[in-house]
Design a protein around this motif. Sequence first.
Motif, short mmCIF file in Angstrom:
data_model
loop_
_atom_site.label_atom_id
_atom_site.label_comp_id
_atom_site.label_asym_id
_atom_site.label_seq_id
_atom_site.Cartn_x
_atom_site.Cartn_y
_atom_site.Cartn_z
N VAL A 152 42.74 34.31 35.57
CA VAL A 152 42.79 35.34 34.54
C VAL A 152 41.75 36.42 34.83
O VAL A 152 42.05 37.62 34.79
CB VAL A 152 42.55 34.72 33.15
N VAL A 153 40.53 36.00 35.12
CA VAL A 153 39.46 36.95 35.41
C VAL A 153 39.83 37.81 36.61
O VAL A 153 39.66 39.05 36.59
CB VAL A 153 38.14 36.20 35.68
N LEU A 154 40.36 37.19 37.65
CA LEU A 154 40.73 37.93 38.86
C LEU A 154 41.86 38.93 38.57
O LEU A 154 41.80 40.09 38.98
CB LEU A 154 41.18 36.94 39.94
N ALA A 155 42.89 38.48 37.84
CA ALA A 155 44.04 39.35 37.56
C ALA A 155 43.64 40.55 36.71
O ALA A 155 44.10 41.67 36.94
CB ALA A 155 45.14 38.55 36.86
N PHE A 156 42.77 40.32 35.73
CA PHE A 156 42.42 41.38 34.80
C PHE A 156 41.30 42.29 35.31
O PHE A 156 40.79 43.12 34.55
CB PHE A 156 42.05 40.79 33.44
N LYS A 157 40.92 42.11 36.56
CA LYS A 157 40.05 43.08 37.22
C LYS A 157 40.86 44.07 38.04
O LYS A 157 40.30 45.00 38.62
CB LYS A 157 39.04 42.35 38.11
N ASN A 158 42.17 43.86 38.08
CA ASN A 158 43.07 44.75 38.80
C ASN A 158 43.55 45.85 37.84
O ASN A 158 44.29 45.56 36.90
CB ASN A 158 44.26 43.96 39.33
N PRO A 159 43.13 47.09 38.05
CA PRO A 159 43.49 48.15 37.09
C PRO A 159 45.00 48.40 36.99
O PRO A 159 45.49 48.76 35.92
CB PRO A 159 42.77 49.39 37.65
N ILE A 160 45.73 48.18 38.08
CA ILE A 160 47.18 48.39 38.04
C ILE A 160 47.83 47.35 37.13
O ILE A 160 48.69 47.68 36.31
CB ILE A 160 47.78 48.32 39.47
N TYR A 161 47.40 46.11 37.27
CA TYR A 161 47.98 45.06 36.43
C TYR A 161 47.59 45.23 34.97
O TYR A 161 48.42 45.03 34.08
CB TYR A 161 47.53 43.68 36.92
N VAL A 162 46.35 45.62 34.72
CA VAL A 162 45.92 45.86 33.35
C VAL A 162 46.73 47.00 32.72
O VAL A 162 47.16 46.91 31.56
CB VAL A 162 44.41 46.19 33.30
N ALA A 163 46.95 48.08 33.48
CA ALA A 163 47.75 49.20 32.98
C ALA A 163 49.18 48.75 32.68
O ALA A 163 49.74 49.10 31.63
CB ALA A 163 47.75 50.33 34.00
#
Length: 224
Positions: A152-163
Amino acid sequence: MNWFTKTFSSTLGRKFIMSITGLFLCSFLVVHLVGNLTLFRQDGGEAFNIYSHFMANNPIIRTMEFVLVAGFLFHIYDAIVLTRRNKAARPVGYANSHPEQNSTWSSRNMGLLGTIILVFLLVHLWNFFVPARFGELEGVPNADYLNLYSEVVLAFKNPIYVALYVIAMVALAYHLIHGFQSAFQSLGLTHKKYTPFIQKFGYAFSVLICLGFAAIPLYFFFFV
């Protein structure tokens, strides 16, 4: 065709299935959000990992996953069928009929909203469900469960995925605002005394659920 097949393949029958599956998926959103809110606990992800382990190994939950998948598939299939039927029944477009005066933006764009949600769902499953069930995640030291929190931490550091996540939650909010009220209407549960409450409750439910989900990636992106 027997009466059952004929009934549930009719337009009214498909709207009934759409309504039931839609409300069922709303209940899933509540359960999923409650579990995901454990991510806000300042415990290094322990509560979330325990929750994830329980969801992945409880036989009742595992059985309900098949029901959930069926609900999604029926909902998507009926949406496609109903959209095609509506277009076939109205081959001439809305060009001169000013649809914005007779319907909401979300009701006219449920297909677009649903497509955005579906794309996000596939990406979301690939990022979390597939690694958790079929990948090789690291285990938590001195525990018998996987460290999904680190993913989760790794995925939500990706700005594209967060957007993508936030855009999908906006689309989901609009989808729910129309779909919630429409479900009760399709089920015949309308009354001048109760319908205004259903509309307000559906609006509040849609906004709060989607804000809750959107807050999670934004929190991890900016503060963790």
